[in-house]
Each structure stands twice: as structure tokens, then as C-alpha cells.
Design a protein around this motif. Structure first.
Motif, PDB file in Angstrom:
ATOM      1  N   GLU A  78       2.787  -1.689  -4.138  1.00 16.62           N
ATOM      2  CA  GLU A  78       1.949  -0.521  -4.387  1.00 16.62           C
ATOM      3  C   GLU A  78       1.676  -0.350  -5.880  1.00 16.62           C
ATOM      4  N   LYS A  79       2.664  -0.667  -6.721  1.00 15.74           N
ATOM      5  CA  LYS A  79       2.489  -0.576  -8.173  1.00 15.74           C
ATOM      6  C   LYS A  79       1.715  -1.767  -8.721  1.00 15.74           C
ATOM      7  N   ASN A  80       2.020  -2.967  -8.206  1.00 10.89           N
ATOM      8  CA  ASN A  80       1.424  -4.204  -8.708  1.00 10.89           C
ATOM      9  C   ASN A  80       0.950  -5.043  -7.522  1.00 10.89           C
ATOM     10  N   PRO A  81      -0.346  -5.054  -7.211  1.00 13.89           N
ATOM     11  CA  PRO A  81      -0.847  -5.802  -6.050  1.00 13.89           C
ATOM     12  C   PRO A  81      -0.686  -7.317  -6.148  1.00 13.89           C
ATOM     13  N   ALA A  82      -0.269  -7.833  -7.292  1.00  9.42           N
ATOM     14  CA  ALA A  82      -0.042  -9.269  -7.434  1.00  9.42           C
ATOM     15  C   ALA A  82       1.373  -9.672  -7.021  1.00  9.42           C
ATOM     16  N   THR A  83       2.153  -8.746  -6.478  1.00  6.62           N
ATOM     17  CA  THR A  83       3.517  -9.026  -6.039  1.00  6.62           C
ATOM     18  C   THR A  83       3.519 -10.029  -4.895  1.00  6.62           C
ATOM     19  N   GLU A  84       4.408 -11.015  -4.976  1.00 11.56           N
ATOM     20  CA  GLU A  84       4.508 -12.037  -3.933  1.00 11.56           C
ATOM     21  C   GLU A  84       5.258 -11.475  -2.722  1.00 11.56           C
ATOM     22  N   ILE A  85       4.703 -11.706  -1.546  1.00 12.08           N
ATOM     23  CA  ILE A  85       5.345 -11.292  -0.299  1.00 12.08           C
ATOM     24  C   ILE A  85       5.805 -12.550   0.417  1.00 12.08           C
ATOM     25  N   ARG A  86       7.107 -12.696   0.555  1.00 13.06           N
ATOM     26  CA  ARG A  86       7.688 -13.872   1.211  1.00 13.06           C
ATOM     27  C   ARG A  86       8.029 -13.526   2.659  1.00 13.06           C
ATOM     28  N   ASN A  87       8.214 -14.564   3.466  1.00 16.81           N
ATOM     29  CA  ASN A  87       8.528 -14.352   4.885  1.00 16.81           C
ATOM     30  C   ASN A  87       9.856 -13.641   5.098  1.00 16.81           C
ATOM     31  N   ASP A  88      10.812 -13.793   4.179  1.00 15.86           N
ATOM     32  CA  ASP A  88      12.089 -13.113   4.355  1.00 15.86           C
ATOM     33  C   ASP A  88      12.001 -11.617   4.007  1.00 15.86           C
ATOM     34  N   ASN A  89      10.867 -11.162   3.454  1.00 20.37           N
ATOM     35  CA  ASN A  89      10.630  -9.741   3.210  1.00 20.37           C
ATOM     36  C   ASN A  89       9.993  -9.043   4.404  1.00 20.37           C
ATOM     37  N   LEU A  90       9.699  -9.776   5.473  1.00 18.85           N
ATOM     38  CA  LEU A  90       8.985  -9.246   6.627  1.00 18.85           C
ATOM     39  C   LEU A  90       9.887  -9.186   7.853  1.00 18.85           C
ATOM     40  N   ARG A  91       9.702  -8.148   8.669  1.00 16.20           N
ATOM     41  CA  ARG A  91      10.370  -8.044   9.967  1.00 16.20           C
ATOM     42  C   ARG A  91       9.270  -7.875  11.007  1.00 16.20           C
ATOM     43  N   GLN A  92       9.217  -8.792  11.956  1.00 15.63           N
ATOM     44  CA  GLN A  92       8.129  -8.778  12.930  1.00 15.63           C
ATOM     45  C   GLN A  92       8.247  -7.596  13.882  1.00 15.63           C
ATOM     46  N   ILE A  93       7.125  -6.866  14.035  1.00  7.09           N
ATOM     47  CA  ILE A  93       7.061  -5.729  14.950  1.00  7.09           C
ATOM     48  C   ILE A  93       6.401  -6.148  16.249  1.00  7.09           C
ATOM     49  N   SER A  94       5.241  -6.797  16.143  1.00  7.59           N
ATOM     50  CA  SER A  94       4.542  -7.294  17.328  1.00  7.59           C
ATOM     51  C   SER A  94       3.846  -8.591  16.972  1.00  7.59           C
ATOM     52  N   SER A  95       3.635  -9.405  17.968  1.00 11.39           N
ATOM     53  CA  SER A  95       2.977 -10.683  17.721  1.00 11.39           C
ATOM     54  C   SER A  95       1.857 -10.883  18.723  1.00 11.39           C
ATOM     55  N   TYR A  96       0.995 -11.786  18.391  1.00 10.11           N
ATOM     56  CA  TYR A  96      -0.114 -12.135  19.258  1.00 10.11           C
ATOM     57  C   TYR A  96      -0.131 -13.644  19.374  1.00 10.11           C
ATOM     58  N   SER A  97      -0.094 -14.138  20.572  1.00  8.10           N
ATOM     59  CA  SER A  97      -0.169 -15.577  20.786  1.00  8.10           C
ATOM     60  C   SER A  97      -1.603 -15.942  21.141  1.00  8.10           C
ATOM     61  N   PRO A  98      -2.232 -16.817  20.358  1.00  8.94           N
ATOM     62  CA  PRO A  98      -3.620 -17.175  20.648  1.00  8.94           C
ATOM     63  C   PRO A  98      -3.750 -18.142  21.822  1.00  8.94           C
ATOM     64  N   TYR A  99      -2.631 -18.499  22.451  1.00 16.53           N
ATOM     65  CA  TYR A  99      -2.668 -19.469  23.536  1.00 16.53           C
ATOM     66  C   TYR A  99      -1.911 -18.968  24.762  1.00 16.53           C
ATOM     67  N   LYS A 100      -2.354 -19.433  25.929  1.00 14.98           N
ATOM     68  CA  LYS A 100      -1.628 -19.263  27.186  1.00 14.98           C
ATOM     69  C   LYS A 100      -1.166 -20.650  27.606  1.00 14.98           C
ATOM     70  N   TYR A 101      -0.202 -20.708  28.496  1.00 13.07           N
ATOM     71  CA  TYR A 101       0.275 -21.983  29.008  1.00 13.07           C
ATOM     72  C   TYR A 101       0.040 -22.034  30.515  1.00 13.07           C
ATOM     73  N   CYS A 102      -0.556 -23.120  30.968  1.00 11.38           N
ATOM     74  CA  CYS A 102      -0.848 -23.306  32.381  1.00 11.38           C
ATOM     75  C   CYS A 102       0.442 -23.643  33.121  1.00 11.38           C
ATOM     76  N   ALA A 103       0.702 -22.953  34.222  1.00  6.42           N
ATOM     77  CA  ALA A 103       1.911 -23.217  35.007  1.00  6.42           C
ATOM     78  C   ALA A 103       1.795 -24.522  35.783  1.00  6.42           C
ATOM     79  N   GLY A 104       0.566 -24.924  36.109  1.00  5.97           N
ATOM     80  CA  GLY A 104       0.373 -26.139  36.898  1.00  5.97           C
ATOM     81  C   GLY A 104       0.534 -27.417  36.097  1.00  5.97           C
ATOM     82  N   CYS A 105      -0.159 -27.518  34.973  1.00 10.17           N
ATOM     83  CA  CYS A 105      -0.131 -28.778  34.211  1.00 10.17           C
ATOM     84  C   CYS A 105       0.590 -28.660  32.872  1.00 10.17           C
ATOM     85  N   ARG A 106       1.104 -27.486  32.542  1.00  6.78           N
ATOM     86  CA  ARG A 106       1.872 -27.233  31.321  1.00  6.78           C
ATOM     87  C   ARG A 106       1.074 -27.500  30.038  1.00  6.78           C
TER      88      ARG A 106
END
Length: 123
Positions: A78-106
Motif C-alpha cells: 500500500e505504501k510502495n506499489p513496487a513491493t515484491e509479492i512472493r508465493n509464500d506471502n499468499l494463502r489461497q482462499i479459492s481457486s478456479y480450475s480451467p480444466y475438467k477431467y473426463c471420467a471415461g477416457c481420463r
């Protein structure tokens, strides 16, 4: 919302900024985070007096996954928008999977399909 005559408690969302050129932890694409600040505040005559329940949310632009940002990193961003955001600074709340998996052919199938294009089975 709580409001009586001239004082009350309100929730607020404030757009802080954008963090560009990141690799999304959910889908692995190059994208950006849109950072927002959420908080609740007490006001008298619509003048905010104090805030509590402050949290920072990062939303990835590619797949729409939501992450809660570490409070110290959020304040620094908020003070400095150039601050680096690393993955260990994040906690996942919700996700979206762009793919489904077919039960028949996997096979992996894009999420907009209702039937598998490989075997014709219903997804």
C-alpha cells in the motif's frame, strides 16, 4: 451495516493497485494480481474514526483465484506499489480450475465443454 442517527459501522473495499509479471500459483500462466484492501470501520457523521478486521486480497487476472496477502506485505504494498509479492506471502482462499477431467477416457478437457471431445462422454 449498523446505523443509528449519526454513527454506525460499515464495511469497505478499496482497490490498492496491480502487481504485474507474476506466475499464477493455480494455473501457471503469466498474469497479474489485483490487490484490494477490505476493512470495517466506525464512523460518526460519516467521518471514519477507527478501522479493524483489515485484510488484503490478491486476485489473479488469468483464472480468478483469490489469495489472502500477508498483512505486513499488504501494508508495504500500500505504501510502495513496487513491493515484491512472493508465493509464500499468499494463502489461497479459492481457486478456479480451467480444466475438467473426463471420467471415461481420463483426458483433460477445457471447462467450457459439457461433453468430452475425445470419447463423447458427458462431463
Amino acid at each position: 451495516m449498523f446505523f443509528i442517527a449519526f454513527f454506525g459501522v460499515l464495511d469497505r473495499e478499496k482497490h490498492i493497485g496491480v502487481c504485474n509479471n507474476i506466475v499464477c500459483p493455480s494455473c501457471g500462466h503469466w498474469s497479474r494480481y489485483e490487490i484490494s484492501k477490505y476493512y470495517r470501520y466506525f464512523h460518526i457523521f460519516f467521518i471514519p474514526l477507527f478501522k479493524w478486521n483489515v485484510s488484503y486480497i490478491a486476485k489473479s487476472a488469468c483464472c480468478g483465484s483469490l489469495y489472502e496477502l500477508d498483512l505486513a506485505v499488504g501494508r508495504e504494498f500500500e505504501k510502495n506499489p513496487a513491493t515484491e509479492i512472493r508465493n509464500d506471502n499468499l494463502r489461497q482462499i479459492s481457486s478456479y480450475s480451467p480444466y475438467k477431467y473426463c471420467a471415461g477416457c481420463r483426458m483433460r478437457v477445457p471447462s467450457q465443454y459439457n461433453y468430452c471431445p475425445y470419447c463423447g462422454g458427458r462431463l
